[in-house]
Enzyme design. Structure first.
Site, PDB file in Angstrom:
ATOM      1  N   ASP A   1       0.736   4.965   1.923  1.00  0.00           N
ATOM      2  CA  ASP A   1      -0.005   5.590   3.025  1.00  0.00           C
ATOM      3  C   ASP A   1      -0.852   6.726   2.457  1.00  0.00           C
ATOM      4  OD1 ASP A   1       1.259   3.852   4.772  1.00  0.00           O
ATOM      5  OD2 ASP A   1       2.892   5.248   5.191  1.00  0.00           O
TER       6      ASP A   1
ATOM      7  N   ARG B   1       7.607  -8.923  15.665  1.00  0.00           N
ATOM      8  CA  ARG B   1       8.195  -7.637  15.247  1.00  0.00           C
ATOM      9  C   ARG B   1       7.254  -6.489  15.612  1.00  0.00           C
ATOM     10  NH1 ARG B   1       7.343  -4.687  10.286  1.00  0.00           N
ATOM     11  NH2 ARG B   1       9.037  -3.171  10.097  1.00  0.00           N
TER      12      ARG B   1
ATOM     13  N   HIS C   1       0.843  -1.205   0.000  1.00  0.00           N
ATOM     14  CA  HIS C   1       0.000   0.000   0.000  1.00  0.00           C
ATOM     15  C   HIS C   1       0.880   1.257   0.000  1.00  0.00           C
ATOM     16  CE1 HIS C   1       1.167  -0.403   4.207  1.00  0.00           C
ATOM     17  NE2 HIS C   1       0.916   0.901   4.342  1.00  0.00           N
TER      18      HIS C   1
ATOM     19  N   HIS D   1       4.867   0.257  -0.229  1.00  0.00           N
ATOM     20  CA  HIS D   1       5.619  -0.544   0.732  1.00  0.00           C
ATOM     21  C   HIS D   1       4.740  -1.623   1.342  1.00  0.00           C
ATOM     22  CE1 HIS D   1       3.766   2.814   2.915  1.00  0.00           C
ATOM     23  NE2 HIS D   1       3.795   2.066   3.997  1.00  0.00           N
TER      24      HIS D   1
HETATM   25  O1  LIG Z   1       5.453  -2.185   9.947  1.00  0.00           O
HETATM   26  C1  LIG Z   1       5.988  -1.560   9.031  1.00  0.00           C
HETATM   27  O2  LIG Z   1       7.207  -1.528   8.856  1.00  0.00           O
HETATM   28  C2  LIG Z   1       5.130  -0.801   8.047  1.00  0.00           C
HETATM   29  C3  LIG Z   1       3.794  -0.407   8.599  1.00  0.00           C
HETATM   30  C4  LIG Z   1       3.009   0.418   7.637  1.00  0.00           C
HETATM   31  O3  LIG Z   1       3.249   0.441   6.465  1.00  0.00           O
HETATM   32  C5  LIG Z   1       1.894   1.256   8.135  1.00  0.00           C
HETATM   33  O4  LIG Z   1       1.597   1.216   9.340  1.00  0.00           O
HETATM   34  O5  LIG Z   1       1.307   1.996   7.311  1.00  0.00           O
HETATM   35 FE   LIG Z   2       2.280   2.105   5.504  1.00  0.00          FE
END
Ligand SMILES: O=C(O)CCC(=O)C(=O)O
Ligand SMILES: [Fe+2]
Length: 189
Positions: free
Chosen positions: A56, A120, A54, A110
């Site tokens: 952001d 994680r 996605h 990403h």
């Molecule tokens: O956990 C991550 O490294 C990415 C999280 C992410 O893309 C988001 O919260 O929008």
């Molecule tokens: Fe994100």
């Protein structure tokens, strides 16, 4: 975090050749979002994703990932690992800033993957415009570019779209634009 985000927006404004405070009013009273992501380990990580691909929808993301790693960005036509660094943040452009820069800055595709061994965590700060203010690229940029690539909208519209109609992916902004224009046509006809 908000102060850091505001400074980064100033730098972005300068890089676009507009007044460094051009976007200040838009963001100063915006209601930003902080999210902690927790990804448990998974016995069959190849069958799932922690967070699907996605961009952001927000304007700017400041992300900290822990030592485990799992963030990927799509660059040069492939998924690339972003190595975790405890002493650094990852900064992503979001869809709203793509519109605010008339498409000069592209939001970054990403995802986050999981692994078999370790849980994680990541912490994401999303800088958002004030909900009811117009998101529109500066006139100077639009006249230099010769085309306005996105219709005016508000963050409250885009937020509504991603929470009620559409799960954010790599095509949120073009699909939101279509949805916005078609809902305007529906309202006026
Ligand atoms: O956990 C991550 O490294 C990415 C999280 C992410 O893309 C988001 O919260 O929008
Ligand atoms: Fe994100």
């Amino acid at each position: 975090m908000k102060q850091l985000g505001m400074k980064l927006i100033e730098l972005l404004a300068m890089s676009l050749g507009v007044d460094r405070l051009h976007y200040r009013d838009l963001f100063e009273e915006g209601c930003s979002i902080m999210r902690c992501n927790n990804y448990p380990s998974c016995q069959q990580p190849s069958l799932t994703l922690g967070t699907g691909p996605h961009c952001d929808p927000t304007s700017l993301t400041i992300l900290h990932q822990d030592h485990v790693g799992g963030l990927h960005v799509f660059a040069d036509n492939k998924w690339q690992t972003v190595p975790p660094r405890l002493d650094a943040f990852v900064v992503n452009i979001g869809d709203t800033f793509t519109a605010l820069s008339n498409g000069r800055y592209k939001s970054c595709l990403h995802r986050a993957v999981v692994n078999k061994y370790k849980e994680r965590k990541s912490l994401a700060f999303f800088l958002c415009p004030k909900e009811d203010k117009l998101v529109r690229a500066p006139n100077d940029i639009v006249s230099m570019d010769g085309t306005k690539h996105y219709p005016d909208f508000t963050w409250s519209h885009l937020l509504h779209f991603t929470q009620n109609h559409y799960r954010a992916d790599q095509a949120t902004l073009p699909n939101f634009t279509k949805w916005l224009l078609s809902s305007k046509t529906t309202h006026t006809s």
